[in-house]
Scaffold this active site. Structure first.
Site, PDB file in Angstrom:
ATOM      1  N   ASP A 146      -4.505 -55.689 -17.155  1.00 39.67           N
ATOM      2  CA  ASP A 146      -4.894 -56.354 -15.899  1.00 39.67           C
ATOM      3  C   ASP A 146      -4.478 -55.446 -14.747  1.00 39.67           C
ATOM      4  O   ASP A 146      -3.307 -55.064 -14.640  1.00 39.67           O
ATOM      5  CB  ASP A 146      -4.188 -57.710 -15.783  1.00 39.67           C
ATOM      6  CG  ASP A 146      -4.683 -58.676 -16.861  1.00 39.67           C
ATOM      7  OD1 ASP A 146      -5.876 -58.623 -17.203  1.00 39.67           O
ATOM      8  OD2 ASP A 146      -3.865 -59.460 -17.369  1.00 39.67           O
ATOM      9  N   GLU A 223     -14.001 -52.623 -21.817  1.00 39.45           N
ATOM     10  CA  GLU A 223     -14.590 -51.314 -21.476  1.00 39.45           C
ATOM     11  C   GLU A 223     -16.093 -51.472 -21.247  1.00 39.45           C
ATOM     12  O   GLU A 223     -16.660 -50.911 -20.308  1.00 39.45           O
ATOM     13  CB  GLU A 223     -14.335 -50.294 -22.590  1.00 39.45           C
ATOM     14  CG  GLU A 223     -14.927 -48.926 -22.255  1.00 39.45           C
ATOM     15  CD  GLU A 223     -14.884 -47.923 -23.414  1.00 39.45           C
ATOM     16  OE1 GLU A 223     -14.027 -48.051 -24.297  1.00 39.45           O
ATOM     17  OE2 GLU A 223     -15.727 -47.015 -23.419  1.00 39.45           O
TER      18      GLU A 223
HETATM   19  C1  LIG Z   1      -8.285 -56.858 -18.833  1.00 35.94           C
HETATM   20  S1  LIG Z   1      -7.865 -57.530 -20.367  1.00 35.94           S
HETATM   21  C2  LIG Z   1      -8.227 -56.215 -21.513  1.00 35.94           C
HETATM   22  C3  LIG Z   1      -8.307 -56.724 -22.925  1.00 35.94           C
HETATM   23  C4  LIG Z   1      -8.578 -55.648 -24.004  1.00 35.94           C
HETATM   24  N1  LIG Z   1      -7.500 -54.709 -24.104  1.00 35.94           N
HETATM   25  C5  LIG Z   1      -9.905 -54.951 -23.769  1.00 35.94           C
HETATM   26  O1  LIG Z   1      -9.870 -53.727 -23.486  1.00 35.94           O
HETATM   27  O2  LIG Z   1     -10.952 -55.600 -23.889  1.00 35.94           O
HETATM   28  C6  LIG Z   1      -6.069 -57.507 -20.353  1.00 35.94           C
HETATM   29  C7  LIG Z   1      -5.477 -58.384 -21.439  1.00 35.94           C
HETATM   30  O3  LIG Z   1      -4.059 -58.252 -21.455  1.00 35.94           O
HETATM   31  C8  LIG Z   1      -3.483 -59.516 -21.698  1.00 35.94           C
HETATM   32  N2  LIG Z   1      -2.107 -59.460 -21.177  1.00 35.94           N
HETATM   33  C9  LIG Z   1      -1.741 -59.300 -19.883  1.00 35.94           C
HETATM   34  N3  LIG Z   1      -0.412 -59.260 -19.778  1.00 35.94           N
HETATM   35  C10 LIG Z   1       0.084 -59.372 -21.030  1.00 35.94           C
HETATM   36  C11 LIG Z   1       1.396 -59.412 -21.560  1.00 35.94           C
HETATM   37  N4  LIG Z   1       2.465 -59.319 -20.762  1.00 35.94           N
HETATM   38  N5  LIG Z   1       1.542 -59.552 -22.891  1.00 35.94           N
HETATM   39  C12 LIG Z   1       0.451 -59.657 -23.695  1.00 35.94           C
HETATM   40  N6  LIG Z   1      -0.818 -59.643 -23.253  1.00 35.94           N
HETATM   41  C13 LIG Z   1      -0.991 -59.501 -21.937  1.00 35.94           C
HETATM   42  C14 LIG Z   1      -4.394 -60.483 -20.981  1.00 35.94           C
HETATM   43  O4  LIG Z   1      -4.304 -61.801 -21.476  1.00 35.94           O
HETATM   44  C15 LIG Z   1      -5.763 -59.868 -21.229  1.00 35.94           C
HETATM   45  O5  LIG Z   1      -6.374 -60.364 -22.392  1.00 35.94           O
END
Ligand SMILES: C[S@@+](CC[C@H](N)C(=O)[O-])C[C@H]1O[C@@H](n2cnc3c(N)ncnc32)[C@H](O)[C@@H]1O
Length: 241
Positions: A146, A223
Site C-alpha cells: 500500500d 501489477e
Molecule cells: C496494494 S495490495 C498488493 C497485493 C499483492 N501483493 C499484489 O501485488 O497484487 C497490498 C496488500 O498488502 C496487504 N497488507 C498491508 N499491510 C500489511 C501488513 N502489515 N501485513 C500483511 N499484509 C498487509 C493489504 O491487505 C493488501 O492486500
C-alpha cells in the site's frame, strides 16, 4: 497441523494497522476453506504474549524440513505466492495477508494446486516478523505494498527503517529482499531507504533491472491493475550483505 493457534488479540493490537481487513462476505466455498484449510496451515504464534525474542524457526513448520524459507508480505490474492510455491516445491513459503478476501483467494490457490509447502499468517506481517528467529529467511517479497502516497501518511509505509532493520536481522547473508511498486512516491521512497541501509545492496546494472519483472515471478493482480491504468511497475532486488 492440528491445534495451531493464530495470533492473539494482544499480538494484533501491538501494531496500529490502517488498511482494510474485511470486504464483502465470503462465498460458501471460500468460507469452507477459511474454516477448514486455514487452521491447518496457520503459523502458530503461541509462545509469550508477543512471541518476541525471535523464537520461531520457520523451517520447523514444514515436513520434510525445507532447504530454504521464503516469505511474501501482503500477498493480496495469493497468485504470486502460489506460483512460487508450485515452482519451488523444496522451499517452504510463509505468506502474510490481512484482507479477508485476499486470504480466501490465497487459500483457493493453495487448495487447487494442493500445495504442501505454504504456511499462512492471516494477520499483520509485523507480528510474524517479531516472532521469527534471526537469519531464518532466505528471501522476502513485498510486492506493491500500500503506497500511502500522502506525506502525512508516510509513517504507514511498510518500507521504513524499523521494518528494514528487522528484515536485515531475519534474512540470511546472501539472501534477497524484493520490492515492487508502481507508485512514483513509493518508488522514490524505497530508493531513499533501502540502498542506504547498511545491510542491503541494490542489485542493479541498468534499467532492465527495475523495469522488467524478475523472470521467475508472475504478474500479480495489483501489477495488472497498475499497467491497465498506465502506471509503470518498478521491481527492485536487494541483496542482504
Ligand atoms: C496494494 S495490495 C498488493 C497485493 C499483492 N501483493 C499484489 O501485488 O497484487 C497490498 C496488500 O498488502 C496487504 N497488507 C498491508 N499491510 C500489511 C501488513 N502489515 N501485513 C500483511 N499484509 C498487509 C493489504 O491487505 C493488501 O492486500
Amino acid at each position: 497441523m492440528p491445534g495451531l493457534k493464530p495470533a492473539t488479540e494482544k499480538q494484533r493490537q501491538a501494531f496500529q494497522f490502517y488498511g482494510r481487513r474485511k470486504g464483502r462476505p465470503l462465498r460458501k466455498g471460500r468460507q469452507f476453506l477459511f474454516d477448514e484449510l486455514l487452521p491447518r496451515i496457520t503459523i502458530p504464534l503461541s509462545k509469550g504474549p508477543l512471541n518476541e525474542g525471535g523464537a520461531l524457526d520457520p523451517a520447523t513448520l514444514f515436513t520434510p524440513q525445507q532447504r530454504a524459507v521464503w516469505l511474501e508480505i501482503g500477498f493480496g490474492g495469493g497468485e504470486h505466492l502460489a506460483h512460487q510455491a508450485a515452482s519451488n516445491p523444496d522451499i517452504g513459503f510463509l505468506g502474510c495477508e490481512v484482507f479477508e478476501s485476499g486470504i480466501a483467494s490465497g487459500l483457493s490457490h493453495i487448495a487447487e494446486r494442493d500445495l504442501e509447502n505454504v504456511r499462512l499468517h492471516p494477520e499483520d506481517a509485523r507480528v510474524l516478523l517479531a516472532a521469527l528467529q534471526p537469519r531464518s529467511l532466505d528471501r522476502v517479497f513485498l510486492l506493491f505494498p500500500d503506497p500511502w502516497p500522502k506525506r502525512r501518511h508516510a509513517q504507514r509505509r511498510f518500507v521504513n527503517r524499523g521494518n528494514l532493520d528487522r528484515l536485515a536481522e531475519l534474512i540470511v547473508a546472501g539472501g534477497e529482499l524484493r520490492i515492487a511498486s508502481d507508485d512514483p512516491v513509493y518508488i522514490e521512497w524505497t530508493l531513499q531507504h533501502v540502498p542506504v541501509h547498511p545491510a542491503f545492496q541494490w542489485l542493479v546494472q541498468g534499467p532492465a533491472d527495475w523495469l522488467e519483472r524478475p523472470t521467475d515471478a508472475i504478474e500479480t493482480r495489483y501489477e495488472k491493475k497498475a499497467r491497465d491504468a498506465g502506471r509503470v511497475p518498478h521491481f527492485f532486488r536487494f541483496l542482504r550483505r
